[in-house]
Design a protein around this motif. Structure first.
Motif, PDB file in Angstrom:
ATOM      1  N   HIS A   1     -31.244  12.511  12.936  1.00  9.95           N
ATOM      2  CA  HIS A   1     -32.174  12.210  14.028  1.00  9.95           C
ATOM      3  C   HIS A   1     -33.187  11.147  13.611  1.00  9.95           C
ATOM      4  O   HIS A   1     -34.387  11.255  13.867  1.00  9.95           O
ATOM      5  N   GLY A   2     -32.687  10.115  12.957  1.00 14.60           N
ATOM      6  CA  GLY A   2     -33.513   8.973  12.622  1.00 14.60           C
ATOM      7  C   GLY A   2     -34.326   9.087  11.360  1.00 14.60           C
ATOM      8  O   GLY A   2     -35.016   8.131  10.976  1.00 14.60           O
ATOM      9  N   GLU A   3     -34.269  10.239  10.693  1.00  9.55           N
ATOM     10  CA  GLU A   3     -35.009  10.444   9.446  1.00  9.55           C
ATOM     11  C   GLU A   3     -34.037  10.660   8.295  1.00  9.55           C
ATOM     12  O   GLU A   3     -32.894  11.080   8.493  1.00  9.55           O
ATOM     13  N   LEU A   4     -34.511  10.385   7.061  1.00  5.91           N
ATOM     14  CA  LEU A   4     -33.656  10.564   5.888  1.00  5.91           C
ATOM     15  C   LEU A   4     -33.226  12.029   5.764  1.00  5.91           C
ATOM     16  O   LEU A   4     -34.052  12.936   5.873  1.00  5.91           O
ATOM     17  N   TYR A   5     -31.910  12.229   5.535  1.00  6.64           N
ATOM     18  CA  TYR A   5     -31.371  13.575   5.311  1.00  6.64           C
ATOM     19  C   TYR A   5     -31.183  13.750   3.805  1.00  6.64           C
ATOM     20  O   TYR A   5     -30.315  13.119   3.194  1.00  6.64           O
ATOM     21  N   THR A   6     -32.011  14.607   3.194  1.00  5.72           N
ATOM     22  CA  THR A   6     -31.961  14.797   1.743  1.00  5.72           C
ATOM     23  C   THR A   6     -31.688  16.240   1.334  1.00  5.72           C
ATOM     24  O   THR A   6     -31.654  16.538   0.148  1.00  5.72           O
ATOM     25  N   ALA A   7     -31.470  17.132   2.303  1.00  2.00           N
ATOM     26  CA  ALA A   7     -31.217  18.532   1.954  1.00  2.00           C
ATOM     27  C   ALA A   7     -29.994  18.668   1.060  1.00  2.00           C
ATOM     28  O   ALA A   7     -29.949  19.531   0.177  1.00  2.00           O
ATOM     29  N   ASN A   8     -28.987  17.802   1.265  1.00  2.00           N
ATOM     30  CA  ASN A   8     -27.758  17.905   0.481  1.00  2.00           C
ATOM     31  C   ASN A   8     -27.932  17.431  -0.955  1.00  2.00           C
ATOM     32  O   ASN A   8     -27.010  17.557  -1.765  1.00  2.00           O
ATOM     33  N   LEU A   9     -29.096  16.889  -1.301  1.00  5.39           N
ATOM     34  CA  LEU A   9     -29.342  16.468  -2.685  1.00  5.39           C
ATOM     35  C   LEU A   9     -29.835  17.631  -3.538  1.00  5.39           C
ATOM     36  O   LEU A   9     -29.998  17.488  -4.743  1.00  5.39           O
ATOM     37  N   ARG A  10     -30.076  18.760  -2.891  1.00  7.32           N
ATOM     38  CA  ARG A  10     -30.508  19.990  -3.564  1.00  7.32           C
ATOM     39  C   ARG A  10     -31.814  19.731  -4.332  1.00  7.32           C
ATOM     40  O   ARG A  10     -32.805  19.349  -3.714  1.00  7.32           O
TER      41      ARG A  10
END
Length: 497
Positions: free
Chosen positions: A51-60
């Motif tokens: 949604h237009g923002e950086l997705y970093t959850a998958n970087l743990r």
């Protein structure tokens, strides 16, 4: 190599998101102008947006953050020297005023290897898939072959490397890198002969799982086949024997169910699950076969005879335990049939034909969709073509419905995803616990672009393309395909109109 910014968007006060148009491994080079001394500039990195923002959850637990403070000079160039990130997008926070796209670029980092294989065609999505495979190699061959470059892992997993090795060796001159890394693998082999899952051996300090530990056998063989280098087999031969005898010692029935480590199976399959004892025993036979062939090539025929005899007994045990009279391999999965056919586990030609029929049925009942995981995905197109069903291989290759290679391409991927369903329109992102968007394993089909579509290959007893064969296949979805392979004996170029 550097990549310019494709776009720069101001998303808030002193916040800009930069898109480099390509998921890559490296760092950002930022030129700042006219910033007051002591201004804090922060760069965050991500592979994808949510949604237009950086997705970093998958970087743990990884923190892909670089920070610097300006010194008041009119112009400063910021580029960190002792880190790298996996990213397509960067968020730059703290700048006073606008950010010009010309002031930011991505610096791509990878091992300095020459790229050998190239492919292009009349089908743009197929070409993008090939480029995604190349970018996956580029980003995960940094010092050692790693599984992923962005999260808190970056480990040298043997299964990932061994299934991708034929593709990697066709695309780039990675033979020396892999040969050096095999010394790390052998140094981690335990006293009982077990290779590890990972090298350098940092975690999972137990015996390697089926298809993981087997990388200590298969990777030297793939290097030899691609390069013609016999030394790599001479260096590996004793450790190969030790691995095969390790599995035999703990599995006197020759069905590999003991000493299986973490026993991952055909990792990240979709829609069905290949039996783990089918996969493990198939790999036991395969490693025995490659070990015997290695021993013959290095002049150790007596030892080769003993391993050959073991392999024959494993094949017999596999057949009596797992292959039904009608050709059904226990579990009735694409992966099981692929292993049996690719590794030659049939007891006669009639049984091979029955297994082949079952493989075709397993593909058709899924409306010509794949179900394979890391371990068997690279076998799918070659085996289908070998049994005379290249029509199904091409349909699978060009399919862009989920699950497929082109599904990720259709949804904007610029590298190979770790999972077939890393993101779907219905469910969004898969679990952040394990969801890399730069993970080369499922790109193991890459070699088949050159060997299958273009038909640049070699005889089964050849190495280093000593006995080259050219046998392009007619792909009904293409009007033309062309490519090249730089072999140890010279460059081969082919145009298939």
């Amino acid at each position: 190599m550097t990549l310019p910014a494709v776009s720069v968007e101001e998303v808030g006060e002193r916040r800009h998101i930069v898109d480099f148009g390509q998921n890559l491994v490296g760092r950002v080079r930022l030129t700042v102008r006219g910033q007051a001394a002591g201004t804090r500039i922060q760069l965050d990195h991500a592979e994808v947006l949510d949604h237009g923002e950086l997705y970093t959850a998958n970087l743990r637990t990884a923190e892909p953050v670089d920070v610097f403070w300006t010194n008041g000079e009119t112009e400063q160039v910021f580029e960190p020297r002792f880190t790298l990130h996996g990213f397509r997008f960067a968020e730059i926070t703290g700048l006073e005023g606008p950010l010009d796209a010309g002031d930011v670029e991505a610096v791509v980092l990878h091992n300095d290897v020459e790229f050998l294989g190239d492919f292009s065609s009349s089908d743009a999505p197929l070409d993008r898939l090939f480029q995604n495979i190349c970018w996956g190699l580029r980003g995960n061959f940094v010092s050692i072959p790693t599984d992923c470059p962005q999260r808190d892992e970056r480990l040298g997993w043997l299964a990932d490397a061994q299934v991708f090795a034929p593709t990697a060796l066709a695309i780039a001159d990675v033979g020396p890198l892999l040969r050096r890394w095999m010394r790390d693998v052998r140094s981690a082999q335990n006293d009982d002969g077990a290779f590890p899952d990972i090298a350098p051996h940092l975690i999972h300090l137990r015996e390697g799982a089926p298809a993981w530990g087997d990388g200590g056998v298969t990777i030297p063989w793939h290097i030899h086949r691609a390069t013609g280098d016999l030394t790599v087999l001479e260096e590996a031969a004793d450790s190969m024997i030790a691995w095969v005898r390790h599995v035999e010692r703990h599995n006197p029935s020759l069905i590999w169910r003991a000493q299986v480590g973490n026993d991952y199976g055909d990792w990240l399959q979709i829609g069905e699950e290949t039996r783990k004892d089918v996969l493990s025993t198939a790999y036991f036979a395969h490693s025995a076969d490659l070990t015997a062939r290695t021993l013959r090539l290095v002049g150790r025929d007596d030892e080769a005879d003993g391993i050959d005899e073991l392999r024959e007994r494993i094949v017999a045990a596999f057949g009596s335990s797992f292959i039904a009279a009608d050709g059904t391999v226990a579990g009735d999965t694409q992966g099981g049939y692929l292993l049996a056919l690719s590794f030659g586990l049939h007891r006669d030609d009639a049984e091979r034909d029955r297994i082949a029929e079952k493989l075709v049925e397993s593909v058709l009942r899924r409306d010509v969709s794949l179900t394979t995981g890391f371990v068997t995905v690279g076998l799918l197109c070659p085996v289908l073509a070998e049994i005379g069903r290249e029509d199904l291989a091409f349909r699978l290759l060009h399919n862009d419905r989920y699950p497929s290679w082109l599904f990720s391409v259709r949804n904007g991927a610029t590298t190979i995803w770790e999972r077939w369903d890393g993101w779907t329109p219905e469910r969004g992102f898969q679990s952040a616990r394990m969801n890399s968007f730069n993970h080369y394993s499922l790109g193991s089909v890459g070699q088949w672009f050159l060997s299958g579509i273009l038909g640049i290959t070699q005889q089964s007893d050849s190495a280093g393309y000593r006995d080259l064969t050219l046998s392009p296949r007619f792909d009904p979805f293409l009007t033309h395909a062309q490519g090249a392979l730089e072999t140890p004996r010279g460059r081969v170029e082919l145009l298939a109109p």
